[in-house]
Design a protein around this motif. Structure first.
Motif, PDB file in Angstrom:
ATOM      1  N   LEU A  38      65.322  21.063  60.199  1.00 25.45           N
ATOM      2  CA  LEU A  38      64.788  22.175  60.978  1.00 25.45           C
ATOM      3  C   LEU A  38      63.995  23.109  60.086  1.00 25.45           C
ATOM      4  O   LEU A  38      64.417  23.416  58.973  1.00 25.45           O
TER       5      LEU A  38
ATOM      6  N   ASP B 102      65.267  27.280  63.225  1.00 26.90           N
ATOM      7  CA  ASP B 102      66.681  27.613  63.050  1.00 26.90           C
ATOM      8  C   ASP B 102      66.941  29.066  63.449  1.00 26.90           C
ATOM      9  O   ASP B 102      67.932  29.369  64.115  1.00 26.90           O
TER      10      ASP B 102
ATOM     11  N   ARG C 281      74.219  29.348  63.863  1.00 29.58           N
ATOM     12  CA  ARG C 281      73.171  28.509  63.282  1.00 29.58           C
ATOM     13  C   ARG C 281      73.335  27.100  63.850  1.00 29.58           C
ATOM     14  O   ARG C 281      74.424  26.689  64.230  1.00 29.58           O
ATOM     15  N   PHE C 282      72.258  26.361  63.876  1.00 27.60           N
ATOM     16  CA  PHE C 282      72.250  25.034  64.491  1.00 27.60           C
ATOM     17  C   PHE C 282      73.289  24.109  63.860  1.00 27.60           C
ATOM     18  O   PHE C 282      74.008  23.408  64.565  1.00 27.60           O
TER      19      PHE C 282
END
Length: 154
Positions: free
Chosen positions: A41, A46, A58-59
């Motif tokens: 990402l 992100d 956060r991802f």
């Protein structure tokens, strides 16, 4: 779960040095496996996902189903400008790997991760772990492509 067990044993006075070592080893292994599973990402994507996320996560911190939900939310966020969906020339930047129809299909499949109706919960169960991983990977690719295209055309 590990933290709960650790806290419970600590409260009961039954947390041994062996328990501490095992819990620490397991936590380290989990963190290592999570860091091995990074998505490519961009920082901007992100940050957008973290902003959109209702819990500010956060991802990489999200479980698979939450990643799918946030990908659906991000695609909508990127495409919806002033209450209307923008048209994008997917043929130009998607090299025919990403098409308007493929984006629509993915968005349609991801809707069940955004909702909690009985039908949505049942639909979620129809996808295997592997299928979910493929949708996350493809969704990340789509998000990055749309984001880049939108930024270049602002």
């Amino acid at each position: 779960m590990l933290s709960y067990c650790e806290d419970l044993k600590l409260k009961n006075g039954s947390l041994t040095e062996y328990d501490k070592k095992k819990i620490s080893d397991i936590k380290d292994a989990i963190m290592k496996s999570d860091s091995d599973n990074q998505y490519n990402l961009s920082k901007d994507i992100d940050e957008l996902i973290q902003t959109i996320s209702t819990r500010g996560a956060r991802f990489v911190e999200m479980p698979l189903d939450e990643k799918l939900k946030e990908i659906a939310n991000l695609i909508e966020n990127l495409l919806n400008k002033n209450g209307r969906y923008i048209d994008i020339d997917y043929h130009y930047f998607g090299l025919e790997f990403i098409t308007k129809d493929s984006v629509k299909t993915l968005r349609k499949r991801l809707q069940c991760f955004r909702h909690s109706s009985k039908d949505a919960l049942i639909e979620r169960k129809t996808y295997s772990q592997h299928q979910k991983i493929v949708m996350v990977d493809y969704g990340v690719l789509i998000c990055e492509a749309i984001y880049t295209h939108v930024k270049e055309n602002e």
